[in-house]
Write an enzyme that holds these catalytic residues in place. Structure first.
Site, mmCIF file in Angstrom:
data_model
loop_
_atom_site.group_PDB
_atom_site.id
_atom_site.type_symbol
_atom_site.label_atom_id
_atom_site.label_comp_id
_atom_site.label_asym_id
_atom_site.label_seq_id
_atom_site.Cartn_x
_atom_site.Cartn_y
_atom_site.Cartn_z
ATOM 1 N N CYS A 68 11.644 45.205 41.734
ATOM 2 C CA CYS A 68 12.103 46.590 41.579
ATOM 3 C C CYS A 68 13.136 46.705 40.455
ATOM 4 O O CYS A 68 14.188 46.064 40.500
ATOM 5 C CB CYS A 68 12.696 47.070 42.912
ATOM 6 S SG CYS A 68 13.663 48.569 42.795
ATOM 7 N N CYS A 71 16.562 47.977 41.591
ATOM 8 C CA CYS A 71 17.299 46.918 42.299
ATOM 9 C C CYS A 71 17.937 45.958 41.302
ATOM 10 O O CYS A 71 19.090 45.545 41.476
ATOM 11 C CB CYS A 71 16.359 46.145 43.217
ATOM 12 S SG CYS A 71 15.542 47.158 44.468
#
Length: 196
Positions: A68, A71
Protein backbone atom coordinates in the site's frame (compact mmCIF):
# COMPACT_ATOMS: atom_id res chain seq x y z
CA UNK A 1 34.98 39.45 5.45
CA UNK A 2 33.39 36.95 3.07
CA UNK A 3 35.34 34.08 4.63
CA UNK A 4 34.13 35.05 8.12
CA UNK A 5 30.57 35.30 6.85
CA UNK A 6 30.80 31.84 5.24
CA UNK A 7 32.31 30.37 8.42
CA UNK A 8 29.41 31.76 10.49
CA UNK A 9 26.88 30.22 8.09
CA UNK A 10 28.73 26.90 8.19
CA UNK A 11 28.83 26.96 11.99
CA UNK A 12 25.09 27.73 12.18
CA UNK A 13 24.32 24.86 9.79
CA UNK A 14 26.40 22.44 11.86
CA UNK A 15 24.70 23.48 15.10
CA UNK A 16 21.23 23.28 13.50
CA UNK A 17 21.99 19.84 12.08
CA UNK A 18 23.20 18.48 15.41
CA UNK A 19 20.12 19.87 17.19
CA UNK A 20 17.80 18.39 14.59
CA UNK A 21 19.47 14.99 14.93
CA UNK A 22 19.05 15.13 18.71
CA UNK A 23 15.33 15.97 18.42
CA UNK A 24 14.66 13.11 15.97
CA UNK A 25 16.70 10.47 17.76
CA UNK A 26 15.20 7.01 17.40
CA UNK A 27 17.10 5.75 20.43
CA UNK A 28 16.27 5.80 24.11
CA UNK A 29 18.73 6.80 26.82
CA UNK A 30 20.32 3.33 26.79
CA UNK A 31 20.99 3.44 23.04
CA UNK A 32 18.17 1.04 22.18
CA UNK A 33 16.29 1.89 19.00
CA UNK A 34 12.69 3.07 19.41
CA UNK A 35 10.38 1.80 16.69
CA UNK A 36 6.72 0.81 16.57
CA UNK A 37 6.02 -2.62 18.02
CA UNK A 38 5.34 -5.22 15.32
CA UNK A 39 2.19 -7.23 16.15
CA UNK A 40 0.88 -10.47 14.60
CA UNK A 41 -2.22 -12.64 14.94
CA UNK A 42 -0.38 -14.62 17.62
CA UNK A 43 0.83 -11.64 19.66
CA UNK A 44 -1.92 -9.03 19.25
CA UNK A 45 -4.18 -9.90 22.18
CA UNK A 46 -1.35 -11.07 24.45
CA UNK A 47 0.55 -7.78 24.10
CA UNK A 48 -2.31 -5.28 23.82
CA UNK A 49 -4.89 -7.05 26.00
CA UNK A 50 -7.35 -4.87 24.09
CA UNK A 51 -10.44 -6.94 24.89
CA UNK A 52 -9.75 -7.03 28.62
CA UNK A 53 -9.35 -3.31 29.17
CA UNK A 54 -5.77 -2.63 28.13
CA UNK A 55 -3.93 -3.56 31.30
CA UNK A 56 -0.71 -3.11 29.31
CA UNK A 57 -1.52 0.55 28.63
CA UNK A 58 -3.04 2.39 25.72
CA UNK A 59 -2.21 1.27 22.18
CA UNK A 60 -2.30 3.13 18.86
CA UNK A 61 -2.10 0.52 16.10
CA UNK A 62 -1.56 0.95 12.37
CA UNK A 63 -3.14 -1.82 10.29
CA UNK A 64 -1.17 -1.79 7.03
CA UNK A 65 -0.34 -3.73 3.89
CA UNK A 66 3.26 -3.67 2.63
CA UNK A 67 2.16 -3.04 -0.97
CA UNK A 68 0.00 0.00 0.00
CA UNK A 69 1.45 3.35 -1.11
CA UNK A 70 -0.38 5.33 1.59
CA UNK A 71 1.01 2.95 4.23
CA UNK A 72 4.54 3.39 2.91
CA UNK A 73 4.11 7.16 2.97
CA UNK A 74 2.90 7.04 6.61
CA UNK A 75 5.77 4.78 7.80
CA UNK A 76 8.33 7.51 8.68
CA UNK A 77 5.63 9.53 10.47
CA UNK A 78 4.59 6.43 12.44
CA UNK A 79 8.22 5.83 13.46
CA UNK A 80 8.54 9.44 14.60
CA UNK A 81 5.27 9.14 16.55
CA UNK A 82 6.73 6.13 18.39
CA UNK A 83 9.67 8.27 19.47
CA UNK A 84 7.48 11.21 20.49
CA UNK A 85 5.06 9.10 22.56
CA UNK A 86 7.66 6.70 23.96
CA UNK A 87 6.69 5.52 27.47
CA UNK A 88 3.29 7.28 27.18
CA UNK A 89 1.41 5.33 24.49
CA UNK A 90 2.33 2.01 22.87
CA UNK A 91 2.71 2.64 19.13
CA UNK A 92 2.39 -0.54 17.07
CA UNK A 93 1.75 -1.83 13.57
CA UNK A 94 0.32 -5.03 12.15
CA UNK A 95 0.74 -6.36 8.62
CA UNK A 96 -2.74 -7.54 7.62
CA UNK A 97 -1.39 -9.73 4.80
CA UNK A 98 0.44 -11.79 7.44
CA UNK A 99 -2.28 -11.45 10.13
CA UNK A 100 -5.68 -11.94 8.45
CA UNK A 101 -7.50 -13.06 11.63
CA UNK A 102 -6.84 -9.80 13.47
CA UNK A 103 -7.76 -7.82 10.35
CA UNK A 104 -11.04 -9.73 10.14
CA UNK A 105 -11.70 -9.27 13.86
CA UNK A 106 -11.53 -5.48 13.49
CA UNK A 107 -13.21 -5.43 10.08
CA UNK A 108 -10.23 -3.79 8.35
CA UNK A 109 -11.19 -2.89 4.79
CA UNK A 110 -8.88 0.02 3.90
CA UNK A 111 -5.23 0.82 4.44
CA UNK A 112 -3.82 2.20 6.54
CA UNK A 113 -6.43 1.92 9.30
CA UNK A 114 -5.43 3.56 12.57
CA UNK A 115 -7.12 2.30 15.75
CA UNK A 116 -6.57 3.61 19.27
CA UNK A 117 -7.27 1.18 22.13
CA UNK A 118 -8.01 2.59 25.57
CA UNK A 119 -9.64 0.77 28.51
CA UNK A 120 -11.55 -1.81 26.49
CA UNK A 121 -12.75 0.65 23.84
CA UNK A 122 -11.52 1.20 20.31
CA UNK A 123 -11.45 4.56 18.52
CA UNK A 124 -10.84 4.91 14.79
CA UNK A 125 -8.69 7.79 13.51
CA UNK A 126 -10.54 9.21 10.49
CA UNK A 127 -8.92 12.62 10.08
CA UNK A 128 -7.03 13.18 6.82
CA UNK A 129 -4.25 15.03 8.68
CA UNK A 130 -1.58 12.38 9.19
CA UNK A 131 1.06 14.62 10.76
CA UNK A 132 2.86 13.58 13.94
CA UNK A 133 1.19 16.47 15.77
CA UNK A 134 -2.34 15.47 14.70
CA UNK A 135 -1.79 11.79 15.54
CA UNK A 136 -0.31 12.66 18.94
CA UNK A 137 -3.22 15.04 19.67
CA UNK A 138 -5.65 12.21 18.88
CA UNK A 139 -4.07 9.99 21.56
CA UNK A 140 -3.96 12.85 24.05
CA UNK A 141 -7.72 13.42 24.08
CA UNK A 142 -8.82 13.90 20.48
CA UNK A 143 -10.10 10.33 20.42
CA UNK A 144 -13.11 11.35 22.56
CA UNK A 145 -14.64 13.18 19.59
CA UNK A 146 -14.11 10.23 17.24
CA UNK A 147 -17.29 9.34 15.36
CA UNK A 148 -16.23 5.72 15.02
CA UNK A 149 -15.79 4.17 18.43
CA UNK A 150 -17.08 1.19 20.36
CA UNK A 151 -16.27 -1.89 22.38
CA UNK A 152 -13.29 -3.97 21.37
CA UNK A 153 -14.56 -7.11 19.59
CA UNK A 154 -13.70 -10.38 21.30
CA UNK A 155 -10.85 -12.42 19.92
CA UNK A 156 -12.00 -14.92 17.29
CA UNK A 157 -11.51 -18.57 18.16
CA UNK A 158 -10.60 -20.99 15.39
CA UNK A 159 -14.21 -22.18 15.26
CA UNK A 160 -15.49 -18.59 15.30
CA UNK A 161 -13.14 -17.63 12.48
CA UNK A 162 -14.21 -20.69 10.42
CA UNK A 163 -17.86 -19.79 11.02
CA UNK A 164 -17.27 -16.22 9.85
CA UNK A 165 -15.43 -17.41 6.72
CA UNK A 166 -18.24 -19.87 5.93
CA UNK A 167 -20.96 -17.22 6.14
CA UNK A 168 -18.90 -14.79 4.12
CA UNK A 169 -18.47 -17.48 1.45
CA UNK A 170 -22.17 -18.32 1.60
CA UNK A 171 -23.29 -14.71 1.26
CA UNK A 172 -20.87 -13.85 -1.53
CA UNK A 173 -20.88 -17.07 -3.55
CA UNK A 174 -23.95 -19.19 -2.79
CA UNK A 175 -26.41 -16.38 -2.13
CA UNK A 176 -24.92 -14.42 -5.01
CA UNK A 177 -25.43 -17.41 -7.34
CA UNK A 178 -29.04 -17.85 -6.15
CA UNK A 179 -29.71 -14.18 -6.83
CA UNK A 180 -28.25 -14.37 -10.35
CA UNK A 181 -30.20 -17.58 -11.07
CA UNK A 182 -33.45 -15.99 -9.83
CA UNK A 183 -32.84 -12.88 -11.92
CA UNK A 184 -32.17 -15.13 -14.93
CA UNK A 185 -35.46 -16.97 -14.37
CA UNK A 186 -37.32 -13.67 -14.17
CA UNK A 187 -35.65 -12.36 -17.33
CA UNK A 188 -34.05 -9.42 -15.50
CA UNK A 189 -30.43 -10.10 -16.41
CA UNK A 190 -28.69 -7.75 -18.81
CA UNK A 191 -28.05 -9.00 -22.34
CA UNK A 192 -24.36 -9.81 -21.72
CA UNK A 193 -25.19 -12.32 -18.95
CA UNK A 194 -27.74 -14.31 -20.95
CA UNK A 195 -25.81 -17.19 -22.41
CA UNK A 196 -28.57 -19.02 -24.29
Amino acid sequence: MKVGYLLNILLCLLVATSLAEDDLSFEDGDGAQILPIELTDETFEHLTQAATGATTGDWFVKFYAPWCGHCQKLAPTWDELAVRLDKKINIAKINVDDSPNTAERFNIRGFPTLLFFKRGKVYKYTDHDRSVEALAAFTEGGYTSSEEQGEVPKELTTLGYANKVFWKFYNEVIFGFDTVFHMFEMGHLPWYVKFW
